[in-house]
Design an enzyme around this catalytic site. Structure first.
Site, PDB file in Angstrom:
ATOM      1  N   CYS A  95       0.800  -1.235   0.000  1.00  0.00           N
ATOM      2  CA  CYS A  95       0.000   0.000   0.000  1.00  0.00           C
ATOM      3  C   CYS A  95       0.835   1.289   0.000  1.00  0.00           C
ATOM      4  O   CYS A  95       1.393   1.650  -1.023  1.00  0.00           O
ATOM      5  CB  CYS A  95      -0.965  -0.052   1.181  1.00  0.00           C
ATOM      6  SG  CYS A  95      -2.354   1.069   1.000  1.00  0.00           S
ATOM      7  N   HIS A 195      -3.658  -5.556   2.360  1.00  0.00           N
ATOM      8  CA  HIS A 195      -3.314  -5.789   3.757  1.00  0.00           C
ATOM      9  C   HIS A 195      -4.043  -7.066   4.144  1.00  0.00           C
ATOM     10  O   HIS A 195      -4.532  -7.791   3.296  1.00  0.00           O
ATOM     11  CB  HIS A 195      -3.841  -4.648   4.634  1.00  0.00           C
ATOM     12  CG  HIS A 195      -3.260  -3.321   4.344  1.00  0.00           C
ATOM     13  ND1 HIS A 195      -2.045  -2.911   4.836  1.00  0.00           N
ATOM     14  CD2 HIS A 195      -3.742  -2.267   3.634  1.00  0.00           C
ATOM     15  CE1 HIS A 195      -1.812  -1.662   4.446  1.00  0.00           C
ATOM     16  NE2 HIS A 195      -2.819  -1.246   3.707  1.00  0.00           N
TER      17      HIS A 195
HETATM   18  N1  GLN Z   1      -2.015   6.852   2.766  1.00  0.00           N
HETATM   19  C1  GLN Z   1      -2.170   6.053   1.586  1.00  0.00           C
HETATM   20  C2  GLN Z   1      -3.546   6.145   0.985  1.00  0.00           C
HETATM   21  O1  GLN Z   1      -4.485   6.462   1.669  1.00  0.00           O
HETATM   22  C3  GLN Z   1      -1.777   4.619   1.889  1.00  0.00           C
HETATM   23  C4  GLN Z   1      -2.700   3.942   2.854  1.00  0.00           C
HETATM   24  C5  GLN Z   1      -2.278   2.562   3.273  1.00  0.00           C
HETATM   25  O2  GLN Z   1      -1.102   2.222   3.317  1.00  0.00           O
HETATM   26  N2  GLN Z   1      -3.257   1.754   3.651  1.00  0.00           N
HETATM   27  O3  GLN Z   1      -3.708   5.881  -0.180  1.00  0.00           O
END
Ligand code: GLN
Length: 248
Positions: A95, A195
């Site tokens: 992510c 995740h």
């Molecule tokens: N901050 C990033 C987004 O919102 C990544 C979020 C994350 O790692 N879940 O896209």
């Protein structure tokens, strides 16, 4: 032969959303069950480390605030990360970590974070307040391994211009609301929005990552060289999710 796997988890103290740490725990267990010595090191902001000495470098997900805070440090390591990739260190990115290997990421407040720029993909912010959230299932092809990968996504970022996606979305969003594809895989790095964490629910992917990492020091090592491990809980978790969405 005695195998060992040396891993570096970058920014472990700030990039660990939705249990990304579980990825490291699974690698450790699946290595140790097979007699592969597993060593986990970490690398925080301003810590001196040569990333090219590791078999695997891992970077998890994080909120915009954390991504912004680590970016000067990450960019200062660009040459060293390139060296690591050239020397066949495998890179696993989740992510927020995945976003930062591309050209840039536009955070939810509109600020632009320059990425490492290794690949042409970039990440825009979505429509204000809209995020890709929920369970996700993809059909992926990892070299010769075809597998369904399951997980959970929660990202505002909309990743575009991904030339070599990890897989095709069967349920959920993926790289962006309308992408139809998820993640990035090019043989050297595996980046994904999944995740869950990723590896506990996807034992085949965990073993694939172990294989790629071992290949740094043992180029002829193959996935089928790993001894089989029973995955009763993992399989049950997969079954439940696939059944819920009526996917075979
Ligand atoms: N901050 C990033 C987004 O919102 C990544 C979020 C994350 O790692 N879940 O896209």
């Amino acid at each position: 032969m005695n195998y060992s796997l040396d891993v570096c988890w970058m920014y472990h103290d700030i990039m660990d959303l939705y249990g990304d740490k579980g990825n490291m725990m699974v690698l450790k267990k699946r290595c140790e069950d097979r007699g592969i010595k597993f060593t986990l090191d970490t690398c925080g902001i301003q810590q001196k480390k040569d990333l090219s000495i590791y078999d695997l470098v891992f970077l998890g997900g994080g909120a915009d605030k954390e991504q912004i805070s680590l970016i000067p440090d990450l960019l200062s390591r660009k040459e060293n990360i390139q060296k690591a990739m050239d020397e066949k260190t495998f890179i696993l990115l989740i992510c927020g970590g995945y976003q930062l290997f591309g050209q840039y990421y536009i955070a939810a407040d509109g600020s632009k974070i320059n990425g490492l720029g290794f690949y042409p993909y970039y990440t825009d912010t979505g429509e204000q307040g809209k995020r890709c959230i929920g369970n996700i299932i993809i059909n992926a092809k990892l070299d010769d391994l075809e597998t369904k990968i399951i997980g959970f996504e929660n990202h505002g970022g909309q990743t575009k211009n991904v030339v070599t996606p990890l897989g095709k979305v069967i349920k959920g969003y993926g790289n962006s609301f309308d992408a139809g594809f998820e993640g990035f895989y090019n043989g050297k790095i595996l980046g994904t929005y999944l995740h869950g964490p990723l590896l506990p629910k996807n034992p085949e992917v965990a073993d694939f990552v172990i294989t790629k990492a071992l290949q740094k020091r043992h180029p002829s090592f193959s996935y089928s060289d790993l001894s089989l491990i029973d995955n009763p809980f993992e399989n049950k978790a997969r079954e439940v999710l696939l059944q819920r969405f009526q996917i075979k």
